[in-house]
Every structure is written in structure tokens, then in C-alpha cells.
Design an enzyme around this catalytic site. Structure first.
Site, PDB file in Angstrom:
ATOM      1  N   THR A 137     -18.316  41.006  76.037  1.00  0.00           N
ATOM      2  CA  THR A 137     -19.363  41.997  75.861  1.00  0.00           C
ATOM      3  C   THR A 137     -20.748  41.376  76.061  1.00  0.00           C
ATOM      4  O   THR A 137     -21.501  41.771  76.950  1.00  0.00           O
ATOM      5  CB  THR A 137     -19.259  42.607  74.450  1.00  0.00           C
ATOM      6  OG1 THR A 137     -17.884  42.942  74.216  1.00  0.00           O
ATOM      7  CG2 THR A 137     -20.105  43.859  74.319  1.00  0.00           C
ATOM      8  N   HIS A 163     -15.249  44.648  63.168  1.00  0.00           N
ATOM      9  CA  HIS A 163     -16.611  44.161  63.366  1.00  0.00           C
ATOM     10  C   HIS A 163     -16.838  42.798  62.719  1.00  0.00           C
ATOM     11  O   HIS A 163     -17.844  42.603  62.038  1.00  0.00           O
ATOM     12  CB  HIS A 163     -17.629  45.155  62.783  1.00  0.00           C
ATOM     13  CG  HIS A 163     -17.598  46.515  63.404  1.00  0.00           C
ATOM     14  ND1 HIS A 163     -18.269  47.591  62.864  1.00  0.00           N
ATOM     15  CD2 HIS A 163     -16.990  46.978  64.522  1.00  0.00           C
ATOM     16  CE1 HIS A 163     -18.064  48.663  63.623  1.00  0.00           C
ATOM     17  NE2 HIS A 163     -17.290  48.317  64.625  1.00  0.00           N
TER      18      HIS A 163
HETATM   19  C1  LIG Z   1     -10.168  47.867  68.414  1.00  0.00           C
HETATM   20  C2  LIG Z   1     -11.641  47.651  68.356  1.00  0.00           C
HETATM   21  C3  LIG Z   1     -12.480  48.745  68.158  1.00  0.00           C
HETATM   22  C4  LIG Z   1     -13.868  48.566  68.084  1.00  0.00           C
HETATM   23  N1  LIG Z   1     -14.679  49.650  68.048  1.00  0.00           N
HETATM   24  C5  LIG Z   1     -16.011  49.480  68.260  1.00  0.00           C
HETATM   25  C6  LIG Z   1     -16.864  50.598  68.505  1.00  0.00           C
HETATM   26  O1  LIG Z   1     -16.422  51.738  68.566  1.00  0.00           O
HETATM   27  N2  LIG Z   1     -18.196  50.340  68.692  1.00  0.00           N
HETATM   28  C7  LIG Z   1     -18.705  49.078  68.674  1.00  0.00           C
HETATM   29  O2  LIG Z   1     -19.910  48.905  68.860  1.00  0.00           O
HETATM   30  N3  LIG Z   1     -17.914  48.022  68.452  1.00  0.00           N
HETATM   31  C8  LIG Z   1     -16.576  48.188  68.290  1.00  0.00           C
HETATM   32  N4  LIG Z   1     -15.774  47.095  68.159  1.00  0.00           N
HETATM   33  C9  LIG Z   1     -16.390  45.763  68.076  1.00  0.00           C
HETATM   34  C10 LIG Z   1     -16.962  45.268  69.385  1.00  0.00           C
HETATM   35  O3  LIG Z   1     -16.192  45.715  70.460  1.00  0.00           O
HETATM   36  C11 LIG Z   1     -17.026  43.750  69.329  1.00  0.00           C
HETATM   37  O4  LIG Z   1     -17.744  43.349  68.186  1.00  0.00           O
HETATM   38  C12 LIG Z   1     -17.729  43.168  70.547  1.00  0.00           C
HETATM   39  O5  LIG Z   1     -17.207  43.725  71.730  1.00  0.00           O
HETATM   40  C13 LIG Z   1     -17.588  41.669  70.553  1.00  0.00           C
HETATM   41  O6  LIG Z   1     -18.307  41.146  71.629  1.00  0.00           O
HETATM   42  P1  LIG Z   1     -18.475  39.570  71.814  1.00  0.00           P
HETATM   43  O7  LIG Z   1     -19.353  39.388  72.983  1.00  0.00           O
HETATM   44  O8  LIG Z   1     -18.851  38.987  70.511  1.00  0.00           O
HETATM   45  O9  LIG Z   1     -17.004  39.050  72.111  1.00  0.00           O
HETATM   46  P2  LIG Z   1     -15.904  39.573  73.137  1.00  0.00           P
HETATM   47  O10 LIG Z   1     -16.302  40.848  73.768  1.00  0.00           O
HETATM   48  O11 LIG Z   1     -14.608  39.524  72.421  1.00  0.00           O
HETATM   49  O12 LIG Z   1     -15.931  38.487  74.272  1.00  0.00           O
HETATM   50  C14 LIG Z   1     -15.389  37.193  74.153  1.00  0.00           C
HETATM   51  C15 LIG Z   1     -14.802  36.813  75.492  1.00  0.00           C
HETATM   52  O13 LIG Z   1     -14.570  35.409  75.542  1.00  0.00           O
HETATM   53  C16 LIG Z   1     -13.324  35.162  76.139  1.00  0.00           C
HETATM   54  N5  LIG Z   1     -12.879  33.841  75.682  1.00  0.00           N
HETATM   55  C17 LIG Z   1     -12.520  33.466  74.429  1.00  0.00           C
HETATM   56  N6  LIG Z   1     -12.225  32.155  74.399  1.00  0.00           N
HETATM   57  C18 LIG Z   1     -12.413  31.687  75.648  1.00  0.00           C
HETATM   58  C19 LIG Z   1     -12.298  30.388  76.252  1.00  0.00           C
HETATM   59  N7  LIG Z   1     -11.939  29.312  75.541  1.00  0.00           N
HETATM   60  N8  LIG Z   1     -12.560  30.267  77.568  1.00  0.00           N
HETATM   61  C20 LIG Z   1     -12.943  31.357  78.301  1.00  0.00           C
HETATM   62  N9  LIG Z   1     -13.069  32.587  77.787  1.00  0.00           N
HETATM   63  C21 LIG Z   1     -12.818  32.742  76.472  1.00  0.00           C
HETATM   64  C22 LIG Z   1     -12.479  36.328  75.698  1.00  0.00           C
HETATM   65  O14 LIG Z   1     -11.344  36.503  76.514  1.00  0.00           O
HETATM   66  C23 LIG Z   1     -13.466  37.484  75.762  1.00  0.00           C
HETATM   67  O15 LIG Z   1     -13.500  38.087  77.033  1.00  0.00           O
HETATM   68  C24 LIG Z   1     -14.392  47.250  68.196  1.00  0.00           C
HETATM   69  C25 LIG Z   1     -13.549  46.162  68.397  1.00  0.00           C
HETATM   70  C26 LIG Z   1     -12.192  46.343  68.501  1.00  0.00           C
HETATM   71  C27 LIG Z   1     -11.307  45.154  68.752  1.00  0.00           C
END
Ligand SMILES: Cc1cc2nc3c(=O)[nH]c(=O)nc-3n(C[C@H](O)[C@H](O)[C@H](O)COP(=O)(O)OP(=O)(O)OC[C@H]3O[C@@H](n4cnc5c(N)ncnc54)[C@H](O)[C@@H]3O)c2cc1C
Ligand SMILES: *[C@@H]1O[C@H](CO)[C@@H](O)[C@H](O)[C@H]1NC(C)=O
Ligand SMILES: *[C@@H]1O[C@H](CO)[C@@H](O)[C@H](O)[C@H]1NC(C)=O
Ligand SMILES: *[C@@H]1O[C@H](CO)[C@@H](O)[C@H](O)[C@H]1NC(C)=O
Length: 589
Positions: A53, A535
């Protein structure tokens, strides 16, 4: 024609054709040219670890000015999870959403993480779905788009010692990341579910909005309209500004969802990537896991050891390595690379680069059902009736409307009314009083589901938005091939159990029935039945140097994802993550 004249004409022709090439329509980059060939060492200005994200939003913006590569462990959700990640209603039925330790495995899409037993949560081990795909959890989530509050951002700025995180300074970045399409009242076709919102919270169409599409789903669950009545009955006011302009208060239509209005398909962080593939030289290493960050002898991050399905090579960063691997994997990658609590690193013979409290401070919001028993047709009932299948498909595919075009209904926020706070201990009362005045304590989500007897039931769930229970993430070895070890610490602090009890009593009809009456029984029910709100945050907290809680002072290295939240936020994370990515890109360039 003389040789020299011929040369002259050739040269002229060449320069003319060059002119047409450069001044004509903008060159279109082949999408395939954005995917790197694995196995060869290479150098970029910025390496972004995790194409999720926050990662894709940031990498795509940085690629407008620098050479940028994205390292993503997963692939393409449109292939690896199919319609389930694309059609809004199906997002509620993704198999790996199960939190049971016997969840259905989806190895191409889910990281297969299972928590430590939750001591305060009935000793259950929880499968915690995290998406392994370009787009990360924005390809898996329920698409609600809710921003933070003014007071929350102002507190964030205070903790970070940086005014640029204040609400007024963040708002332009919230606006820059999304494009809003107003609700389609004709398709929503539910005169008893209208609402108003603050149009000034968005850039006008065509004027500086971003690639993520937000709007309201083209269908309203009838059960939600009844649950909205129930919330009103509980004394909750209707919000007339919505949940995107710095206040989270009262009830309203499940705000702007991340749904593309023209197709009614999920609009995820990959919208950023699609734009960057056309306009920049961004490079993507998919199916490629970051194994270790390498530091030079000045402790500056220089490169990342990566593995494309077992083939290892090194990517170098002439400027910075940015870790966006999510709330569980970012702290794990830092720790295996030597950044983390010294005692943990030494236990696994990892040379210490920097002794920092990485992995501490995990806050995980939980929800539980407070009321049920509303009978009205609902989305799940309508969608699961085979007689409706063809109709629903046609409505969706031909008109982008109907049940399949929607992933949710109504929600509400509040601080508990005073009559429900009388049993709070002094400690709990003062803990809750420390939150900003516009920080809601509880979020209520209304859902409908089949009652198992051929009818349907509506349920009201309560979510604790600022848990005082803390969890942590750690490692069990020095290898990224082993899974991170984590404990969300659910309901281990009495401020949370007292608040949960009070919120539960607010529900007009008690879910488990009259057998559950005493406080001890209610709490036992909540411990055994609560679930993750999805979250989790705070495992690589932002803060001031020397505060003992923050991950600071690294050179050539940054973290950007939910792990950096200095405290659990009442908005839903994606809106804030996109804004943070826009802000950081702006700070860097
Ligand atoms: C079921 C569900 C419902 C949700 N509903 C909502 C909602 O309605 N509204 C909202 O705002 N939020 C919602 N959330 C929360 C929100 O989606 C997350 O908090 C947010 O997307 C997290 O973003 P991020 O950038 O922190 O991590 P992520 O989007 O998880 O990105 C991390 C990325 O890093 C990659 N990665 C990990 N380790 C490695 C590595 N060693 N090497 C290479 N790549 C790696 C992963 O594959 C992933 O693509 C929900 C989450 C879930 C799971
Ligand atoms: C989902 O995928 C199948 C093909 O795999 C397709 O026939 C169907 O129409 C798609 N859409 C929906 C809404 O189910
Ligand atoms: C709202 O309208 C819909 C459609 O007519 C209906 O099914 C639903 O019961 C109504 N809800 C309320 C609260 O009146
Ligand atoms: C790639 O980089 C690593 C680390 O710097 C080095 O050990 C290795 O020899 C390099 N491989 C090639 C083919 O240059």
C-alpha cells in the site's frame, strides 16, 4: 547526387524524424519493460522494499524524479486471487480472511502468519492474513477509505516533534492521493440512505487528484438502513460531513470506498504503479523477497540482498533503502539486518548495527459483536441465494451496480456517553482522557448476515480504536525464510477490558443471549469471540531521538508503512498511508 549532399539529406531526415519522435505524442513505455530480469546485480537511486500500500505509492512518486526499484515478494493479485480481490462484494469472502489457525491456505497471496496464543483472547492462536502481492493489503482489504482526525494528526506532530504531520499540513497530501467521484444516487436507489459529505475535503475533478479512485458503492444493504436506525436509537447523531475531513463522529454511510466508479472494481495501490509504468522508468522485481539490508562501515544502508524464488543477488541504492514491508515484516527485516533490540540480535548471532526498540509497541484494534437480532434482507443472504446469481452478475457486469458492487454499509464513531463510564477505574478514566478530544473510543460497524434458520440477522460490532494493550514482533532466527513471531497482546490491559465491557452493555440486544449476564461472563465471551479489525500498527514507531520508543537516526534507511504510526489511529490506515507516501515523496524531491 554527390556523396556529401546525400549525407546531408540523410542527416536532415534523421533529425526531422528525431524531432517528430520527441515532439509528437508522449512515448508509451511497454508495460513489460517495467519488470526487471532477476539474477543480475543492479544499482538504483532508491530501493523500495515491499510493493504494498505505502510502498507502491511512494515508489511511483519517487520514480518521477529518480531511478527507483520496487522489491516485492508476491505477484499479481488479479491472477493469484482472481475476482476475489477485484469484485467488491467478493472481498468479504476471501478464504484466507479466516482467523482460525486451520484457515484455508492461499500460498500465492497470503503470508501464512499465525500469532502466538492470545493470553487475553481465550488463548487462541490467530491466523493474521497479510497480502503477499503487488498492492499489499490494499488488494485484500474491505476498501473503506476513512481519514484521521485533526486532533490525532496534531498529536502525531507533537510526538514526532514535526509540525508537518499536523492535520492542516497533511490534508493536501490526503487530497493529492485520491480522485473522488460523487455518489451515484440513481444506482444506489435507496432514498432512505442518503447522506451529505464535505466536498472541500477533495480536489475538484481533474485538478490535482491522485490515482486511487474513491466513491460510494452503487448499492446499499437494506439491513444497514435498519442498523442505522438502531444507532440513532442509541442516541448517535448522523454525521453530515462524512469521515474524510478531520472528524470521526456520529454515524454515516460507510464513507468513500476505494472503488473505481466506472467499473465498480477495487482500486488499489497498483493504480499508482500503473501510472508509473507509463510515465517513468520504475523497475519492479516481483516474486522477489528482500533477505537482508547491507550496511557499510559507516552504518549507512547500501544494498539489499534479494531472492527471486531462491536465486540470490544484490541490488544497491545510491541514495536510500526504504522499507515498506508491512507491520510484521518490516521489523523482521530490520532485525535480521542488525537493527533491533541488542539482546534479540545477539541471541541469533546477528551483528548489531543499531540497538533500537524495533518490534515493540504493536497496537491491534479488536472488534466484537454487541448487538444482533435485526431481521431484514441483507447482502450475504441475497448474494448466497443461487436463484439470484445470474441477475446479480448481470447487474454488476452490465451496470456496475447491485450487491456485487458493494463491500459494506454503515459505520459510526463515538466516545462512550457518560452513563456508560461510571464503572471505569481511575486509571482507565485518565488513560482515555489522555486521548485527543476528537479521538473516538469506539467504532461501530453494522453488518447483516444469514441467521442460519433461513432468515437473516443484523449485527452491530464495536471496535476499540486505541488499545492500551501492547503486543510485539520478534524473530526466531536470522533468516527471512522463517516467519516473524508476533503477539498482539489482545485485552491484556484493564483499560481495554473496562472499555470493552462498557461498549458491550451499550448494545440494545445482547448477542450471546440472556445466559451471559455478569461482567465476568461478558468479558469471557468477549475474550473468546473478539477478532482483529486488521489495523495493526506501531512496530517501528516514529518519534523523537532518545525517547526510547522510536526507530530513528538511521542513515540511508527509512521505513514507511503502518509500522511507523506513533499510536493506533482512529481512521482506517490506507487513507493515511497514501497521504504519508505523498508527503515523504514531496519531502525527498
Ligand atoms: C482483511 C483486511 C481488511 C482491511 N480493511 C481495511 C479497510 O477497509 N480500510 C482500510 O483503510 N484499511 C483496511 N485494512 C488495513 C490496510 O489494508 C492495511 O493497514 C494497509 O494496507 C497496510 O499497508 P502497508 O503499506 O503497511 O503494508 P502492506 O500493504 O501489507 O504492504 C507490505 C508489502 O510488503 C511485501 N513484503 C513483505 N515482506 C517482504 C520482503 N521481505 N521482501 C519483499 N516484499 C515483502 C508484502 O508482500 C506486501 O506487498 C484491512 C486489512 C486487511 C488485511
Ligand atoms: C469472475 O471470473 C469468471 C471467470 O473466471 C467470470 O466468468 C465472471 O464473470 C467473473 N466476475 C464475477 C463478478 O463473478
Ligand atoms: C429502506 O428502503 C429499502 C428499500 O425500499 C427497504 O428495503 C428498507 O427496509 C428501508 N429501511 C428502513 C429503515 O426503512
Ligand atoms: C553481486 O554483488 C555481490 C555483493 O556485492 C557480489 O558479492 C557478487 O559478486 C556480485 N555478482 C556479480 C555477478 O557481480
Amino acid at each position: 547526387m554527390k556523396m556529401s549532399t546525400r549525407k546531408y539529406f540523410l542527416a536532415l531526415l534523421f533529425s526531422l524524424s528525431f524531432l517528430t519522435l520527441t515532439s509528437g505524442a508522449k512515448r508509451k513505455r511497454l508495460p513489460s519493460s517495467a519488470y526487471a530480469v532477476p539474477g543480475t546485480n543492479a544499482t538504483y537511486d532508491y530501493l523500495v522494499v515491499g510493493g504494498g500500500t505505502a510502498g507502491l505509492a511512494l515508489a511511483s512518486r519517487l520514480a518521477e524524479s529518480f531511478r527507483v526499484a520496487v522489491i516485492e515478494a508476491g505477484g499479481f493479485y488479479e491472477l493469484d486471487n482472481g475476482n476475489a480481490s477485484v469484485v467488491p462484494y467478493y472481498s468479504l469472502t476471501i478464504p484466507s480472511l479466516s482467523s482460525s489457525p486451520d484457515y484455508p491456505h492461499q500460498p500465492l497471496f497470503d503470508w501464512d502468519l499465525v500469532s502466538q496464543p492470545q493470553v487475553g483472547g481465550g488463548n487462541r492462536r490467530i491466523h493474521y492474513a497479510q497480502s503477499k502481492t503487488l498492492g499489499g493489503c490494499s488488494a485484500h482489504n474491505t476498501m473503506a477509505y476513512l481519514r484521521s482526525t485533526r486532533g490525532t494528526q496534531d498529536r502525531w506532530a507533537q510526538i514526532a516533534g514535526d509540525d508537518s504531520y499536523k492535520w492542516d499540513n497533511m490534508l493536501p497530501y490526503y487530497k493529492k492521493s485520491v480522485t473522488l467521484t460523487p455518489p451515484n444516487w440513481q444506482k444506489r436507489n435507496m432514498p432512505n440512505a442518503t447522506f451529505t459529505y464535505d466536498t472541500t475535503a477533495f480536489n475538484p475533478a481533474g485538478q490535482g487528484g491522485g490515482p486511487v479512485q474513491i466513491s460510494w458503492a452503487n448499492w446499499v444493504d437494506p439491513a444497514a438502513t435498519w442498523l442505522a436506525k438502531c444507532l440513532q436509537g442509541m442516541g448517535m447523531p448522523k454525521s453530515d460531513v462524512g469521515f474524510t475531513s478531520g472528524t470521526l463522529s456520529g454515524f454515516g454511510a460507510w464513507t468513500n470506498t476505494e472503488i473505481d466508479p466506472t467499473t465498480a472494481e477495487r482500486s488499489s495501490a497498483t493504480e499508482y504503479l500503473k501510472q508509473a509504468i507509463e510515465n517513468t522508468e520504475i523497475m519492479v522485481y516481483h516474486q522477489t523477497q528482500a533477505m537482508k539490508i547491507n550496511f557499510d562501515n559507516t552504518k549507512r544502508a547500501r544494498s539489499v540482498l534479494v531472492s527471486t524464488m531462491g536465486l540470490e543477488y544484490t541490488l544497491s541504492a545510491s541514495k536510500e533503502v526504504i522499507v515498506s514491508a508491512g507491520v510484521y515484516h518490516s521489523p523482521q527485516l530490520l532485525m535480521v539486518s542488525g537493527v533491533g533490540p541488542k539482546a534479540t540480535l545477539q541471541k541469533y548471532n546477528i551483528p548489531v548495527v543499531s540497538d533500537l526498540p524495533v518490534g515493540q509497541g504493536l497496537q491491534d484494534q479488536i472488534w466484537f459483536t454487541v448487538s444482533s437480532g435485526i431481521t431484514s434482507p441483507n447482502a450475504i443472504q441475497i448474494a448466497s441465494d443461487p436463484a439470484n446469481r445470474e441477475i446479480l452478475l448481470r447487474e454488476y457486469l452490465d451496470d456496475q451496480s447491485g450487491v456485487l458492487s458493494s463491500a459494506g454499509g454503515y459505520l459510526a464513531f463515538e466516545k462512550l456517553p457518560s452513563e456508560f463510564r461510571t464503572a471505569f477505574s481511575k486509571r482507565t478514566a485518565s488513560a482515555l482522557a489522555a486521548l485527543p478530544s476528537d479521538f473516538p473510543e469506539i467504532e461501530y460497524i453494522v453488518t447483516g448476515f444469514p441467521d442460519g434458520k433461513g432468515g437473516s440477522a443484523g449485527a452491530l460490532t464495536a471496535t476499540i480504536l486505541h488499545p492500551y494493550s501492547f503486543g510485539s514482533v520478534t524473530i526466531s532466527s536470522g533468516s527471512m525464510l522463517d516467519k516473524p513471531v508476533f503477539d498482539m497482546g489482545w485485552l491484556t490491559d484493564s483499560a481495554d477490558t473496562e472499555l470493552a465491557l462498557a461498549a458491550f452493555k451499550l448494545g440494545p440486544e445482547i448477542a450471546p443471549g440472556s445466559a451471559v449476564q455478569s461482567d465476568a461472563d461478558i468479558l469471557d465471551y468477549i475474550r473468546k469471540n473478539c477478532n482483529q479489525m486488521w489495523h495493526p500498527s506501531g512496530t517501528c514507531r516514529m518519534g523523537k531521538a532518545g525517547d526510547g520508543k522510536s526507530i530513528v537516526d538511521m542513515t540511508g534507511l527509512r521505513v514507511l508503512d503502518t509500522s511507523i504510526f506513533p499510536f493506533a489511529n482512529p481512521g482506517h490506515p490506507t487513507a493515511t498511508l497514501y497521504a504519508l507516501a505523498e508527503k515523504l515523496a514531496d519531502d525527498i524531491t
